[in-house]
Write a protein that holds these residues in place. Sequence first.
Motif, PDB file in Angstrom:
ATOM      1  N   ARG A  59       0.835  -1.204   0.000  1.00  0.00           N
ATOM      2  CA  ARG A  59       0.000   0.000   0.000  1.00  0.00           C
ATOM      3  C   ARG A  59       0.871   1.256   0.000  1.00  0.00           C
ATOM      4  O   ARG A  59       0.631   2.198  -0.758  1.00  0.00           O
ATOM      5  CB  ARG A  59      -0.934   0.016   1.203  1.00  0.00           C
ATOM      6  CG  ARG A  59      -1.780   1.294   1.286  1.00  0.00           C
ATOM      7  CD  ARG A  59      -2.730   1.304   2.458  1.00  0.00           C
ATOM      8  NE  ARG A  59      -3.767   0.301   2.344  1.00  0.00           N
ATOM      9  CZ  ARG A  59      -4.829   0.403   1.561  1.00  0.00           C
ATOM     10  NH1 ARG A  59      -4.990   1.472   0.792  1.00  0.00           N
ATOM     11  NH2 ARG A  59      -5.738  -0.555   1.526  1.00  0.00           N
ATOM     12  N   ALA A  60       1.908   1.275   0.830  1.00  0.00           N
ATOM     13  CA  ALA A  60       2.803   2.433   0.889  1.00  0.00           C
ATOM     14  C   ALA A  60       3.500   2.652  -0.459  1.00  0.00           C
ATOM     15  O   ALA A  60       3.658   3.788  -0.910  1.00  0.00           O
ATOM     16  CB  ALA A  60       3.834   2.259   2.006  1.00  0.00           C
ATOM     17  N   PHE A  61       3.906   1.564  -1.105  1.00  0.00           N
ATOM     18  CA  PHE A  61       4.541   1.662  -2.429  1.00  0.00           C
ATOM     19  C   PHE A  61       3.566   2.255  -3.444  1.00  0.00           C
ATOM     20  O   PHE A  61       3.906   3.191  -4.177  1.00  0.00           O
ATOM     21  CB  PHE A  61       5.014   0.279  -2.892  1.00  0.00           C
ATOM     22  CG  PHE A  61       6.437  -0.048  -2.542  1.00  0.00           C
ATOM     23  CD1 PHE A  61       7.365  -0.325  -3.522  1.00  0.00           C
ATOM     24  CD2 PHE A  61       6.844  -0.091  -1.219  1.00  0.00           C
ATOM     25  CE1 PHE A  61       8.686  -0.624  -3.208  1.00  0.00           C
ATOM     26  CE2 PHE A  61       8.150  -0.398  -0.876  1.00  0.00           C
ATOM     27  CZ  PHE A  61       9.074  -0.670  -1.871  1.00  0.00           C
ATOM     28  N   GLY A  85      -7.316  -4.492   0.778  1.00  0.00           N
ATOM     29  CA  GLY A  85      -8.178  -3.562   0.047  1.00  0.00           C
ATOM     30  C   GLY A  85      -7.555  -2.984  -1.202  1.00  0.00           C
ATOM     31  O   GLY A  85      -8.132  -2.094  -1.836  1.00  0.00           O
ATOM     32  N   LEU A  86      -6.404  -3.512  -1.608  1.00  0.00           N
ATOM     33  CA  LEU A  86      -5.688  -2.928  -2.750  1.00  0.00           C
ATOM     34  C   LEU A  86      -6.239  -3.371  -4.102  1.00  0.00           C
ATOM     35  O   LEU A  86      -5.865  -2.801  -5.129  1.00  0.00           O
ATOM     36  CB  LEU A  86      -4.199  -3.262  -2.650  1.00  0.00           C
ATOM     37  CG  LEU A  86      -3.501  -2.661  -1.426  1.00  0.00           C
ATOM     38  CD1 LEU A  86      -2.056  -3.126  -1.350  1.00  0.00           C
ATOM     39  CD2 LEU A  86      -3.572  -1.132  -1.478  1.00  0.00           C
ATOM     40  N   LEU A 145     -10.041 -15.394  -4.604  1.00  0.00           N
ATOM     41  CA  LEU A 145     -10.035 -14.050  -4.020  1.00  0.00           C
ATOM     42  C   LEU A 145     -11.356 -13.749  -3.322  1.00  0.00           C
ATOM     43  O   LEU A 145     -11.379 -13.064  -2.292  1.00  0.00           O
ATOM     44  CB  LEU A 145      -9.751 -12.997  -5.086  1.00  0.00           C
ATOM     45  CG  LEU A 145      -8.325 -12.974  -5.643  1.00  0.00           C
ATOM     46  CD1 LEU A 145      -8.167 -11.809  -6.609  1.00  0.00           C
ATOM     47  CD2 LEU A 145      -7.289 -12.904  -4.540  1.00  0.00           C
ATOM     48  N   ALA A 146     -12.463 -14.240  -3.854  1.00  0.00           N
ATOM     49  CA  ALA A 146     -13.768 -13.999  -3.225  1.00  0.00           C
ATOM     50  C   ALA A 146     -13.780 -14.516  -1.789  1.00  0.00           C
ATOM     51  O   ALA A 146     -14.427 -13.932  -0.912  1.00  0.00           O
ATOM     52  CB  ALA A 146     -14.879 -14.647  -4.045  1.00  0.00           C
ATOM     53  N   TYR A 156     -13.090  -9.705   0.007  1.00  0.00           N
ATOM     54  CA  TYR A 156     -12.761  -8.382  -0.534  1.00  0.00           C
ATOM     55  C   TYR A 156     -13.906  -7.811  -1.363  1.00  0.00           C
ATOM     56  O   TYR A 156     -14.837  -8.515  -1.731  1.00  0.00           O
ATOM     57  CB  TYR A 156     -11.449  -8.431  -1.316  1.00  0.00           C
ATOM     58  CG  TYR A 156     -11.521  -8.875  -2.775  1.00  0.00           C
ATOM     59  CD1 TYR A 156     -10.917  -8.108  -3.762  1.00  0.00           C
ATOM     60  CD2 TYR A 156     -12.144 -10.063  -3.168  1.00  0.00           C
ATOM     61  CE1 TYR A 156     -10.936  -8.511  -5.092  1.00  0.00           C
ATOM     62  CE2 TYR A 156     -12.168 -10.469  -4.484  1.00  0.00           C
ATOM     63  CZ  TYR A 156     -11.567  -9.685  -5.447  1.00  0.00           C
ATOM     64  OH  TYR A 156     -11.588 -10.073  -6.768  1.00  0.00           O
ATOM     65  N   ALA A 157     -13.805  -6.510  -1.652  1.00  0.00           N
ATOM     66  CA  ALA A 157     -14.885  -5.819  -2.361  1.00  0.00           C
ATOM     67  C   ALA A 157     -14.581  -5.594  -3.843  1.00  0.00           C
ATOM     68  O   ALA A 157     -15.293  -4.846  -4.503  1.00  0.00           O
ATOM     69  CB  ALA A 157     -15.152  -4.470  -1.685  1.00  0.00           C
TER      70      ALA A 157
END
Length: 197
Positions: free
Chosen positions: A90-92, A113-114, A128-129, A133-134
């Motif tokens: 996330r930081a990257f 959440g990425l 992944l489901a 995650y959304a």
Amino acid sequence: MIRGTAHLAVYDTFADWETGHTTAHLTRNGFAVRTVGLTTTPVTSMGGLTVRPDLALTELRPEDSALLVLPGATQWDAGDELAPFARTARAFLDAGVPVAAICGATAGLAREGLLDDRAHTSAASFYLAATGYAGGAHYTDADAVTDRDLITAGPTEPVAFAREVFGRLGVYDEKKLDAWYRLFHDSDASAYEVLQG
């Protein structure tokens, strides 16, 4: 002349075959590759290789890197041990530095959440489901996917994964990138001459 440094995350059971094309050809084309662990304590890959990380994750800064590579590992699905790598991803991404995740690492990014607003792929959509995650509407059934600075691939696509990394970092021009992929994915011997030109 070093074109930049790519950081390869390493942790116990990391899938060493998934990033071999990526790291080998980055090195051959002027990039330094450094390994990053949770600590600098040696880890053992899924293939039984022992790797002593060059640096600990707390030492890694996006501004010192051209790319963060996250391979799959059984730990991605066995708890939160590798969550610090997803937070670093996330930081990257927030800093505009590319992240490339393959296999189980995509699930770690999903949990962070990425993948909620980026086109992406993985082993399968239902994999992944299961993370809750959304981002399911953005799942793409493809060998590898690049959306902005994030590259994702499933576990059977290390060559397509490498191709996306090379394209994002400008390792090869378009003609040579196509030839590289034809050589290593399709065993097209005629592509070798293009690569050497």
